[in-house]
Scaffold this motif. Structure first.
Motif, PDB file in Angstrom:
ATOM      1  N   LYS A 122      65.988  13.367 -16.538  1.00 10.19           N
ATOM      2  CA  LYS A 122      67.175  14.184 -16.783  1.00 10.19           C
ATOM      3  C   LYS A 122      67.198  15.395 -15.843  1.00 10.19           C
ATOM      4  CE  LYS A 122      68.122  13.027 -21.578  1.00 10.19           C
ATOM      5  NZ  LYS A 122      68.316  11.661 -21.119  1.00 10.19           N
ATOM      6  N   GLU A 165      68.359  14.558 -12.414  1.00 13.29           N
ATOM      7  CA  GLU A 165      69.807  14.447 -12.261  1.00 13.29           C
ATOM      8  C   GLU A 165      70.382  15.707 -11.632  1.00 13.29           C
ATOM      9  OE1 GLU A 165      71.993  13.352 -15.730  1.00 13.29           O
ATOM     10  OE2 GLU A 165      70.452  11.958 -16.386  1.00 13.29           O
ATOM     11  N   ILE A 166      69.876  16.833 -12.093  1.00 13.27           N
ATOM     12  CA  ILE A 166      70.381  18.095 -11.569  1.00 13.27           C
ATOM     13  C   ILE A 166      69.807  18.368 -10.183  1.00 13.27           C
ATOM     14  CG2 ILE A 166      70.465  20.583 -11.926  1.00 13.27           C
ATOM     15  CD1 ILE A 166      70.093  19.754 -15.013  1.00 13.27           C
ATOM     16  N   SER A 213      71.301  16.734  -7.065  1.00 13.02           N
ATOM     17  CA  SER A 213      72.612  17.163  -6.575  1.00 13.02           C
ATOM     18  C   SER A 213      72.512  18.367  -5.651  1.00 13.02           C
ATOM     19  CB  SER A 213      73.530  17.481  -7.754  1.00 13.02           C
ATOM     20  OG  SER A 213      73.051  18.611  -8.427  1.00 13.02           O
ATOM     21  N   MET A 270      76.265   8.197  -9.419  1.00 12.96           N
ATOM     22  CA  MET A 270      75.027   8.306 -10.178  1.00 12.96           C
ATOM     23  C   MET A 270      75.241   7.681 -11.542  1.00 12.96           C
ATOM     24  SD  MET A 270      72.361  11.339 -10.903  1.00 12.96           S
ATOM     25  CE  MET A 270      73.084  12.011 -12.368  1.00 12.96           C
ATOM     26  N   GLN A 271      74.336   6.798 -11.932  1.00 13.31           N
ATOM     27  CA  GLN A 271      74.419   6.148 -13.233  1.00 13.31           C
ATOM     28  C   GLN A 271      73.026   6.098 -13.826  1.00 13.31           C
ATOM     29  OE1 GLN A 271      76.968   2.754 -11.284  1.00 13.31           O
ATOM     30  NE2 GLN A 271      77.148   2.520 -13.477  1.00 13.31           N
ATOM     31  N   CYS A 272      72.958   6.156 -15.134  1.00 15.96           N
ATOM     32  CA  CYS A 272      71.667   5.875 -15.759  1.00 15.96           C
ATOM     33  C   CYS A 272      71.855   4.885 -16.892  1.00 15.96           C
ATOM     34  CB  CYS A 272      70.952   7.144 -16.208  1.00 15.96           C
ATOM     35  SG  CYS A 272      71.735   7.980 -17.549  1.00 15.96           S
ATOM     36  N   CYS A 273      70.845   4.103 -17.117  1.00 14.43           N
ATOM     37  CA  CYS A 273      70.897   3.047 -18.131  1.00 14.43           C
ATOM     38  C   CYS A 273      69.682   3.173 -19.031  1.00 14.43           C
ATOM     39  CB  CYS A 273      70.836   1.663 -17.493  1.00 14.43           C
ATOM     40  SG  CYS A 273      72.103   1.357 -16.274  1.00 14.43           S
ATOM     41  N   ASN A 274      69.927   3.016 -20.345  1.00 10.84           N
ATOM     42  CA  ASN A 274      68.818   2.938 -21.287  1.00 10.84           C
ATOM     43  C   ASN A 274      68.621   1.480 -21.676  1.00 10.84           C
ATOM     44  OD1 ASN A 274      69.841   5.651 -21.381  1.00 10.84           O
ATOM     45  ND2 ASN A 274      68.498   5.968 -23.126  1.00 10.84           N
TER      46      ASN A 274
END
Lengths: 355, 355
Positions: B317, B320-321, B324, B334-338
């Motif tokens: 997480k 993610e910041i 950028s 940008m994508q995230c998958c659980n």
């Protein structure tokens, strides 16, 4: 009892409840009087002929015009237009006419467009350009050359398609400014706060679905109250319609200009309910739970869009955790996407083995 | 100067650098001596004939066997097998033979499988079952009926495909236990910590790419040092290979059993570099920056897989910041998958207009 969503024989009665959802945002009008709500009823009716649906009811307040359609809904605000249609309608076919009508109102620049839908239960009965997502994307690309297309969920199974185009951030200055805002965690000062939640439900409880029929009730208003739909977002002014012999649609609008809309295909073999709203909440968990308790689906998809100015934006991460604690539900997929101006959360649930 | 990745004429010399990556984890062996590393060199050579590639070099330590292949790499641990091959190889075609060889070692249950690749530059030159992702998924579904398939990034443009199968959590008890762990934020006590980072780069700097040629150097070792590859993860024991007339591959393994691997297609018209490692870090930002500075791509994709036991899991997480803020890079997606036991972060960058 839950039944598979696909009928065993293709000759059986079938209705595709899954909607195609199109949302278009225009930049400020070049004319002081510019307003999409100046487009006349006759012009909308003409436009909707391309989609193959009709207006069956209308409600409005100072912020928003809400049309109930023979297949779902249309919402018109000053510079935002939303069309949601189910069955075998062809919403993409009215896009060029929309752009012409908007141009007359001084709207010549699109800032954002979203076209989305769940996978169809029976894609083979759809009409062009909706026979498949590739065909839809090809059609959209012919109008918006910079669009991007996504598939969330498992692409050969249950999934949700999205085509999105956002006006590019122009020049280096804009980009640097954006970066600085991200670093300082400031909201983008330009964009209006915006968020949309959709809950797409299938394999619904038979007793609940039995309510949405002329056998049980005479009017939409009766079933709205009996089902508890009126309690979901109590501040909404509701325009509802009960179809003959069965099926239900409602639009709700409130004093803030927010909307909600629910569409119900109750037939057991292909039951489908969609809930959608742009109501601004800082936490959607309670609303999701109440919608699920009201309709009792066997499986559902949740999508939440939120831009950087939205209350929902920062709480989407929290939701990721809270979702997983909804009892009796097994989360089969969760994805989130960062787009230039929006975040998107997608989650898919089915009843756990224990329920 | 950056050139488009697609050659203007299809008759021109072309090599598909984009790899197909297959990773299989088995449950504990039924035999005390069970170990995938007991599979003999002859058996691997026989298996790789189905893939259409050959072993060109070999290194090992007490944890891991690392094979350099004529098209990329193979890593074998006690119960994990990784095959990464580029060009027009057919890695899925060896899966059945792999399962047979593993069975002899007492491995009969697969816990996780991942098959992934970027979109090919020229899909039309691939061989079955790799002519398209749908064909690959159909092939995998015939072996793993519960697999799920995803497309990250824009599906008609730059994207990255993933097929994944995880052994289902069996029974209600397992699910409840999992929920409780999530609530208490405890790591799953069963799974080994695991994470994989991949950086897939295109449109690379000509001067950097010129290094990976027999014109400039005689051996892999020379170019490993001259390019700075040896500094990326300094604890790695490196096995490198410089192809004639150009092209480069390396495997690195360290005392913890971690690996890294880099493969380079330097030709200007279709330049491609991949970096991959399962090294455990709590923050990958420095590593990503160093890889990008070493190879100077025009655009790149980053993927990070991390399971709940991994150091990387909680810091994804934050990443993610941090991503950028990498200067001069525009994040296009940008994508995230659980997933049931893994989180996945996917991000795509291209050079900003200012650089």
């Amino acid at each position: 009892m839950q039944v598979p969503a696909v009928p065993e024989e293709s000759s059986e009665h079938f209705f595709e409840g899954v909607e195609k959802l199109l949302e278009v945002w225009f930049d400020e009008s070049a004319m002081p009087t510019g307003d999409l709500r100046n487009i006349t009823r006759n012009q909308w009716e003409d436009l909707l002929r391309h989609v193959k649906c009709e207006i069956i009811s209308f409600a409005q307040n100072e912020h928003i015009d809400a049309f109930l359609l023979s297949e779902s809904s249309m919402f018109v605000s000053r510079r935002r237009w939303i069309l949601k249609t189910c069955g075998t309608t062809t919403p993409l076919k009215c896009l060029e006419q929309l752009l012409q009508l908007a141009e007359v109102e001084g709207y010549s620049v699109i800032t954002d467009i979203f076209y989305s839908r769940k996978n169809f239960t029976r894609p083979e009965v759809q009409n062009s350009p909706h026979k498949g997502f590739y065909e839809e994307v090809t059609y959209l690309d012919s109008i918006f050359p910079e669009g991007r297309s996504y598939c969330l969920g498992s692409i050969n199974q249950e999934c949700w398609y999205l085509y999105t185009f956002s006006r590019p951030v122009d020049g280096t200055g804009g980009e640097l400014q954006l970066k600085q805002q991200q670093l300082m965690q400031l909201p983008d000062p330009v964009a209006d706060p915006d968020q949309t939640i959709e809950i797409l439900m299938q394999q619904l409880d038979n007793d609940v679905m039995a309510l949405f029929s002329k056998d049980k009730f005479a009017t939409g208003q009766e079933v709205t109250q009996s089902s508890g739909i009126d309690l979901l977002l109590p501040q909404m002014h509701i325009d509802d319609f009960l179809f003959d012999p069965c099926g239900y649609s409602m639009n709700g609008i409130n004093a803030n200009g927010e909307y909600m809309t629910i569409h119900i295909t109750p037939e057991e073999k292909f039951s489908y309910v969609s809930f959608e709203s742009n109501v601004a909440l800082d936490n959607y968990t309670r609303l999701i739970s109440q919608v699920i308790k009201t309709f009792k689906p066997g499986k559902f998809i949740v999508t939440i869009f939120a831009n950087k100015s939205s209350l929902a934006y920062e709480t989407m991460k929290e939701l990721e955790i809270e979702y997983s604690t909804l009892s009796n539900w097994q989360r089969t997929d969760m994805q989130c996407c960062n787009f230039p101006s929006y975040n998107l959360l997608f989650a898919q649930y089915s009843r756990g083995k224990s329920s």
